[in-house]
Write a protein that holds these residues in place. Structure first.
Motif, mmCIF file in Angstrom:
data_model
loop_
_atom_site.group_PDB
_atom_site.id
_atom_site.type_symbol
_atom_site.label_atom_id
_atom_site.label_comp_id
_atom_site.label_asym_id
_atom_site.label_seq_id
_atom_site.Cartn_x
_atom_site.Cartn_y
_atom_site.Cartn_z
ATOM 1 N N UNK A 58 0.776 -1.352 0.029
ATOM 2 C CA UNK A 58 -0.176 0.205 -0.039
ATOM 3 C C UNK A 58 0.854 1.382 0.045
ATOM 4 N N UNK A 59 2.189 1.131 -0.119
ATOM 5 C CA UNK A 59 3.030 2.070 -0.273
ATOM 6 C C UNK A 59 3.352 2.510 -1.837
ATOM 7 N N UNK A 60 2.428 3.530 -2.007
ATOM 8 C CA UNK A 60 2.326 3.858 -3.588
ATOM 9 C C UNK A 60 2.444 5.295 -3.691
ATOM 10 N N UNK A 61 3.469 5.524 -4.914
ATOM 11 C CA UNK A 61 3.528 7.023 -5.085
ATOM 12 C C UNK A 61 2.246 7.583 -5.722
ATOM 13 N N UNK A 62 2.299 8.909 -6.119
ATOM 14 C CA UNK A 62 1.141 9.352 -6.462
ATOM 15 C C UNK A 62 0.336 8.961 -7.906
ATOM 16 N N UNK A 63 1.432 8.407 -8.446
ATOM 17 C CA UNK A 63 0.950 8.142 -9.971
ATOM 18 C C UNK A 63 0.420 6.572 -9.875
ATOM 19 N N UNK A 64 1.338 5.804 -8.875
ATOM 20 C CA UNK A 64 0.881 4.449 -8.513
ATOM 21 C C UNK A 64 -0.511 4.292 -8.291
ATOM 22 N N UNK A 65 -0.818 5.406 -7.232
ATOM 23 C CA UNK A 65 -2.019 5.365 -6.462
ATOM 24 C C UNK A 65 -3.529 5.551 -7.445
ATOM 25 N N UNK A 66 -2.997 5.997 -8.771
ATOM 26 C CA UNK A 66 -4.118 6.246 -9.647
ATOM 27 C C UNK A 66 -5.035 4.991 -10.008
ATOM 28 N N UNK A 67 -4.146 3.509 -9.579
ATOM 29 C CA UNK A 67 -4.685 2.581 -9.985
ATOM 30 C C UNK A 67 -4.919 1.602 -8.888
ATOM 31 N N UNK A 68 -4.798 2.326 -7.616
ATOM 32 C CA UNK A 68 -4.887 1.651 -6.433
ATOM 33 C C UNK A 68 -6.072 0.743 -6.371
ATOM 34 N N UNK A 69 -6.056 -0.564 -5.941
ATOM 35 C CA UNK A 69 -7.121 -1.280 -5.823
ATOM 36 C C UNK A 69 -7.346 -2.032 -4.354
ATOM 37 N N UNK A 70 -6.876 -1.219 -3.361
ATOM 38 C CA UNK A 70 -6.934 -1.724 -2.177
ATOM 39 C C UNK A 70 -7.990 -1.324 -1.442
ATOM 40 N N UNK A 71 -9.210 -0.836 -1.782
ATOM 41 C CA UNK A 71 -10.365 -0.608 -0.965
ATOM 42 C C UNK A 71 -10.670 -1.852 -0.391
ATOM 43 N N UNK A 72 -10.693 -2.903 -0.842
ATOM 44 C CA UNK A 72 -11.098 -4.241 -0.210
ATOM 45 C C UNK A 72 -10.499 -4.413 1.225
ATOM 46 N N UNK A 73 -9.230 -4.453 1.200
ATOM 47 C CA UNK A 73 -8.413 -4.506 2.475
ATOM 48 C C UNK A 73 -8.552 -3.312 3.345
ATOM 49 N N UNK A 74 -8.741 -2.399 2.968
ATOM 50 C CA UNK A 74 -8.871 -1.197 4.162
ATOM 51 C C UNK A 74 -10.274 -1.301 4.470
ATOM 52 N N UNK A 75 -11.371 -1.678 3.647
ATOM 53 C CA UNK A 75 -12.735 -2.011 4.252
ATOM 54 C C UNK A 75 -12.818 -3.250 5.342
ATOM 55 N N UNK A 76 -12.071 -4.068 4.838
ATOM 56 C CA UNK A 76 -11.963 -5.395 5.586
ATOM 57 C C UNK A 76 -11.261 -5.021 7.104
ATOM 58 N N UNK A 84 2.464 2.089 -33.583
ATOM 59 C CA UNK A 84 3.733 2.326 -32.857
ATOM 60 C C UNK A 84 3.544 3.823 -32.295
ATOM 61 N N UNK A 85 2.949 4.802 -33.156
ATOM 62 C CA UNK A 85 2.960 6.181 -32.635
ATOM 63 C C UNK A 85 2.054 5.973 -31.329
ATOM 64 N N UNK A 86 0.788 5.220 -31.480
ATOM 65 C CA UNK A 86 0.064 5.443 -30.328
ATOM 66 C C UNK A 86 0.508 4.711 -29.290
ATOM 67 N N UNK A 87 1.290 3.735 -29.197
ATOM 68 C CA UNK A 87 2.067 3.026 -28.023
ATOM 69 C C UNK A 87 2.966 4.229 -27.602
ATOM 70 N N UNK A 88 3.677 4.988 -28.262
ATOM 71 C CA UNK A 88 4.510 5.994 -27.809
ATOM 72 C C UNK A 88 3.703 7.034 -26.932
ATOM 73 N N UNK A 89 2.532 7.510 -27.514
ATOM 74 C CA UNK A 89 1.605 8.388 -26.881
ATOM 75 C C UNK A 89 0.963 7.734 -25.602
ATOM 76 N N UNK A 90 0.679 6.420 -25.522
ATOM 77 C CA UNK A 90 0.011 5.858 -24.574
ATOM 78 C C UNK A 90 1.044 5.687 -23.188
ATOM 79 N N UNK A 91 2.265 5.709 -23.730
ATOM 80 C CA UNK A 91 3.357 5.559 -22.671
ATOM 81 C C UNK A 91 3.429 6.675 -21.671
ATOM 82 N N UNK A 92 2.791 7.689 -22.007
ATOM 83 C CA UNK A 92 2.766 9.042 -21.220
ATOM 84 C C UNK A 92 1.450 9.039 -20.374
ATOM 85 N N UNK A 93 0.451 8.098 -20.575
ATOM 86 C CA UNK A 93 -0.560 7.853 -19.729
ATOM 87 C C UNK A 93 -0.285 7.835 -18.083
ATOM 88 N N UNK A 94 -1.025 8.530 -17.303
ATOM 89 C CA UNK A 94 -0.848 8.736 -15.972
ATOM 90 C C UNK A 94 -0.927 7.231 -15.257
#
Length: 863
Positions: free
Chosen positions: A343-361, A698-708
């Motif tokens: 659960x130690x995530x940086x700001x970008x990693x936290x965008x994909x956080x899927x830890x609500x289950x364990x937090x609720x538990x 290939x060009x789309x892949x380069x663009x998507x690499x910058x996705x948050x």
């Protein structure tokens, strides 16, 4: 009624005795005498039966007898980091529970006890006897339940002594842990505790049992650079003028000893609140931004649970702390939950956080487990089933029924997997070790049983009963019958049948059902129970059937209570597909012959995502040659339920000949990659586009690499680096080499291995050193593969030693197992097989050892 009593005398002896009392000659047929057991055989049978009956008495795990009532615990603690020991003074306020006492026995594991004093007007040093686990003090007189006394124990606790293997859920039993005490490793220095089941007596003397309950205060003397967190409230903090500080924490509401906790380290405090309750999060400084996202729903959770239970959050505050090397996923200490480092995530990693289950538990435990506590570990599911089910409740509230139902099915499958190896009562009065209770029966099966009870009774009755249970038993200990009685007192129903078959018996129903469609306006459903009745109940099962007519859904409820039973549906309008347990609510294996047309109708008509998911899964796995299934994939890709979209993409990957047959596939995938609200779906679409036409995108892949989202960026980076037609792959890879997110790291690692870039040994070593938890697990395979193929002897020797140390010392069994397996890439190198065997011999975890034995067995046979 007639009660059959047990006959102690053998049958032949009874016959002879009766004959002697009679004055008549009673003829006995020779054949009859030969059929009777011999006296010796009868005695042997009796002895076996006697041993069985004796074991039922001796092996029974009751709640612990309470000779004293612990009222308050006061601790003064200081820490020796060099020796990894605790120097403490404990003052316990106690009184005899009922019977008069003149001896006091406390749990105190692996202590040096320096003094044991009776305080008060009769203050004196007490004589005591200590065996390393329990200390027995001799009191100067008899004390009755009207007397309250105080004792003081000065001690040194040595938590590292006599380590013992833990369980699947809790991998170690030290109770208190020094993390990087020497401060030399590339990780923070911390102290944290984990008391469940009975491990807090490794760092303070107590009655270490869940049916005890007391208030407490703890004074912690630490280096001024460290922060402390404990139960309750911080009532004072003062500098000692020598570089140390003493923090005084007070817990003025009673709770069980195993729920006491301390955490010490360098943390950032992120302040939050729910109404007037402090809700704070503590993480390492570099994860502060991410913590705000990871834990952001906590206040809303507290409000939601308070509302549905009708019991306001009962404690002074709620803190959540993320620590290093935690021995469990998380622990619900009262007012302070401690979480693993995933659960130690940086700001970008936290965008994909899927830890609500364990937090609720862990949060739900503050009611079920802390406010109302199981009286014994045999009743553990009274804590864990509710915490498990809270995950469903939260997903249902926050994300909708479909997301909750897919979680429900995942938990059900987890139980079914375990049931292949063992089937246990949920309430287990017969277990070898309390740690054995932490399994998918107590958790996943328990949660599914609560789900069935809720669906049977309805929400008003279910949550009204939970309110009554919590209110009636607040700040006390319970057993399963307390829960049953709470439901009965609210609903007016007898629920013995439900609790007996689900909580007090092992196994689950196996149902075969058949639907007779010969009269479509009055279908006939036949259901049979096929479970082994010699060790599993014949169940009483309320169930639902449903159907759709002209887009409208209809439902009826029935009760199965026989081995085989028929039910007339009386549907009136013609029905072509009847759904038995459409939402998969029943914890049961179900067998039927439904067929292709049935599943096609189910996918097309059901309003429930989980039913469409089941239909799609059955169609893909059993009817993949049907043209209509391929057509259905196109609909699955745009289904409103994300798991169906993901399943549809996986099906295309597994059946590449479908690529040209699914209408509009490429356009749909691009739209998903660009705009899907679920980042996992976007990542899957990118992976498929890479198979479809890597040059075109290939060009789309380069663009998507910058996705948050790292899900999206990692998938795009992998897709780009895998295509040898891209001339700038090396420069692209070099741009991301400083990133430590595992999705980026494995994309680059795979590229380096495939392209045989064997000049990057330092990068691999550095990434291995930085990774922890699941990220480390995922990297280990790439790390081993890289150095096994590099053929650089000096670097390989470093890699082997690194893997060996991880396999020897890491807390997590699954990471030790991964390192063990990776070493087989070097098995022919000098000394490696000896290291592998050493890891096997020193493995204490049963599951990990079994896993290692599977891989090592061929090499053992060679010798």
């Amino acid at each position: 009624m007639k009660i059959q009593t047990y006959k102690l005398l053998p049958s032949l002896f009874i016959l002879l005795f009766v004959a002697c009392k009679s004055s008549e000659n009673i003829p006995v047929e020779p054949q009859k005498i030969q059929e009777l057991p011999s006296l010796q055989q009868s005695q042997e049978g009796y002895q076996q039966l006697l041993q069985t009956k004796e074991a039922l008495i001796s092996d029974y795990k009751p709640e612990r007898t309470r000779y004293f009532d612990l009222l308050h615990t006061s601790l003064e603690l200081a820490f020796d980091f060099e020796k990894e020991q605790v120097n403490g003074t404990a003052i316990l306020t106690i009184k005899p529970f009922f019977f008069t006492q003149n001896q006091l026995e406390l749990d105190a594991k692996d202590f040096d006890i320096h003094s044991f004093m009776l305080l008060g007007k009769d203050e004196r040093e007490l004589n005591f006897k200590y065996d390393g686990e329990k200390v027995l003090a001799y009191l100067p007189q008899n004390y009755s339940r009207e007397d309250t006394i105080q004792v003081s124990i000065k001690y040194t606790a040595k938590p590292n002594e006599n380590p013992r293997a833990g369980s699947k859920a809790i991998t170690d039993t030290k109770g208190l842990y020094f993390i990087n005490a020497s401060g030399v490793e590339n990780k923070p220095t911390q102290i944290w505790t984990q008391g469940e089941t009975e491990h807090n007596s490794k760092w303070f003397p107590t009655f270490d049992t869940p049916n005890e309950r007391a208030t407490q205060d703890i004074k912690l003397t630490v280096n001024e650079k460290y922060q402390t967190i404990s139960n309750g409230e911080l009532i004072s903090s003062h500098s000692n003028g020598d570089g140390t500080r003493t923090d005084h924490w007070e817990m003025d509401l009673p709770h069980a000893p195993y729920l006491a906790a301390i955490v010490i380290g360098e943390f950032v405090e992120i302040k939050d609140a729910w109404q007037d309750i402090q809700v704070n999060y503590y993480v390492e400084e570099k994860f502060a931004g991410g913590a705000k996202t990871v834990f952001q729903n906590t206040p809303e959770m507290i409000g939601f649970f308070s509302e549905i239970l009708g019991v306001r959050y009962p404690w002074q505050k709620y803190d959540q702390v993320v620590v290093k090397d935690f021995v469990s996923g998380a622990m619900e200490n009262t007012t302070i939950s401690v979480f693993m480092e995933e659960l130690n995530l940086n700001e970008r990693e936290a965008l994909d956080s899927e830890w609500d289950g364990i937090i609720a538990h862990e949060l739900f435990h503050q009611w079920f487990g802390n406010y109302v506590t199981t009286e014994s570990w045999a009743n553990l599911t009274l804590n864990e089933a509710f915490a498990n089910y809270s995950e469903y409740l939260w997903y249902e509230y926050k994300e909708g029924l479909d997301e909750a139902d897919i979680h429900h099915i995942s938990e059900m499958e987890q139980y079914f997997d375990e049931a292949l190896e063992k089937q246990e009562d949920l309430i287990r009065f017969y277990h070898e070790d309390a740690e054995d209770m932490f399994d998918s029966h107590s958790y996943a099966k328990g949660g599914r049983i609560l789900h069935m009870l809720r669906r049977y009774l309805g929400d008003d009755a279910f949550f009204g009963s939970l309110n009554h249970y919590l209110t009636k038993h607040a700040f006390s200990s319970v057993e399963v019958h307390d829960l049953r009685l709470a439901f009965e007192e609210v609903t007016g129903q007898d629920l013995n049948w439900f609790f007996n078959q689900w909580f007090l018996s092992a196994g689950h129903p196996v149902l075969e059902y058949d639907i007779d469609y010969s009269h479509r306006d009055n279908l006939l459903l036949t259901v049979s129970q096929r479970q082994n009745l010699s060790n599993t109940p014949l169940y009483k099962i309320p169930f639902k059937v449903s159907w759709y007519t002209d887009g409208d859904r209809y439902e009826k409820q029935f009760v199965l209570e026989k081995g085989t039973q028929q039910f007339a549906i009386e549907n009136a309008d013609p029905v072509y597909a009847l759904y038995f347990d459409e939402r998969l609510e029943l914890l049961a294996e179900k067998k039927s012959k439904r067929g292709f047309e049935h599943f096609m109708r189910q996918f097309e008509s059901s309003i429930y995502g989980i039913a469409r998911y089941e239909a799609m899964d059955s169609l893909i796995n059993n009817y993949s040659d049907e043209p209509k299934v391929i057509e259905l994939i196109g609909k699955g890709l745009i289904d409103s339920f994300a798991p169906i979209r993901e399943m549809s993409m996986i099906a295309v990957v597994r059946n590449p000949d479908w690529i040209m047959q699914v209408k509009g596939l490429e356009k749909t995938l691009f739209e998903l990659a660009e705009n899907d609200p679920k980042n996992t779906v976007r990542a899957g679409a990118i992976e498929l586009l890479a198979l479809l036409d890597p040059d075109k995108y290939a060009t789309s892949f380069l663009n998507w690499m910058n996705h948050p989202s790292y899900y999206v960026a990692g998938a795009a980076l992998t897709a780009y680096l895998e295509n040898e037609s891209n001339p700038n792959r090396e420069s692209v890879a070099n741009q991301y080499m400083v990133d430590d997110n595992i999705r980026i790291v494995v994309a680059i690692a795979d590229y380096m291995i495939t392209d045989e870039r064997f000049d990057q040994a330092t990068w691999f070593h550095e990434k291995l050193d930085k990774m922890s938890g699941q990220s480390l697990y995922y990297l280990i395979g790439y790390y081993g593969d890289y150095f096994a193929k590099a053929q650089n002897l000096s670097e390989s020797e470093i890699a082997v030693e690194n893997l060996y140390q991880i396999g020897l010392n890491h807390q997590a069994n699954y990471i030790r197992a991964a390192a063990f397996q990776a070493l087989f890439g070097f098995v022919n190198d000098p000394g490696v097989i000896e290291k592998i065997k050493d890891l096997y011999e020193k493995e204490t975890d049963i599951l990990a050892k079994r896993y290692k034995e599977y891989y090592l067995e061929p090499y053992l046979d060679e010798n």
